[in-house]
Design an enzyme around this catalytic site. Sequence first.
Site, PDB file in Angstrom:
ATOM      1  N   PRO A   2      45.916  50.170  34.029  1.00  0.00           N
ATOM      2  CA  PRO A   2      45.250  48.881  33.890  1.00  0.00           C
ATOM      3  C   PRO A   2      44.765  48.622  32.458  1.00  0.00           C
ATOM      4  CG  PRO A   2      44.414  50.097  35.774  1.00  0.00           C
ATOM      5  CD  PRO A   2      45.237  51.039  34.976  1.00  0.00           C
ATOM      6  N   GLU A   3      45.328  47.620  31.819  1.00  0.00           N
ATOM      7  CA  GLU A   3      44.868  47.131  30.524  1.00  0.00           C
ATOM      8  C   GLU A   3      44.351  45.712  30.766  1.00  0.00           C
ATOM      9  OE1 GLU A   3      47.868  47.829  27.484  1.00  0.00           O
ATOM     10  OE2 GLU A   3      48.707  49.480  28.625  1.00  0.00           O
TER      11      GLU A   3
END
Length: 263
Positions: A2-3
């Site tokens: 997750p960015e």
Amino acid sequence: MPELPEVETVRLDVLPFVRGRTVKNIEVIDHRVIRGISEKQFRKKIIGQKIVDVERRAKYLLFKLKSGKYMTVHLAMTGRLLFSPDDYVKVIFNLSGNKALYFSDARLFGKIRFYDHYPPLKLGPDPLTKDFTVEFLRKILKSRKTKIKNLLLEQKLIGGIGNIYAIESLFRSGIHPQRLANSLTDVEIKKLHKEIRKVLLEALGYRGTSDSWFVDARGKKGGFQLRLKVYGRKDEPCFKCKSKVKRIVMGQRGTYFCPKCQK
DNA sequence: ACCTAAACCTGGGCGC
DNA sequence: TGCGCCCAGGTTTAGG
């Protein structure tokens, strides 16, 4: 992993689900994800509190409570916030209206914290906000000799870019990941600034990249893994020039680039 | 002040 | 089928 686009996708799912609801109970299955406070204290601080908003700063989700206090969630690599449980649930938030939000994390790198005030996170500007200007990028690159790819991952300088989007934005900009930050020309800085914003917005439109673990709050994969140009494509032909995509290690992370297209 | 790298974790994929 | 090995990487911490 997750960015920014993945965390924002989760925020958009979770916000309407939790807003206005009160935390009725918390079941802690693995206390190691609760940081900086005991499990007992954590439960005491949050049970009974109403959630009024969910904000995002870089890769952090900030659950704003009615009292003005905050709970932050960082998904790290395998963290998930889910409406239905999976095999790796570590904390269950039981909410009013007979709802539940599940925090899942196979590798336990994720973190949940509680703050009495707005969290003092040491983060640079979010690349999708107006604070992230070409001038700002030029300023932080100018004085630094570190390699450009490693700089893009420094959350205290720019908040929200992770390994995948650092790699993809450099490919789209035609910039070699090992270039020193202070060696970029004004034209390259302008191009990089534009491509960072573009790739993050595109990925958000696809609800994130699910190359391995990422799913949204409904457990659904994103779609941007189909649009990646170099990430994970070691030895495969470059989409632009057909030469072999290279993989090197930078800052302990796999780094992919086209040696012909990226100078 | 600035940079580098180990440590934290464990499921999944691979070779044998 | 199962074992051992290696890989994934965001952030914190330690050290140069």
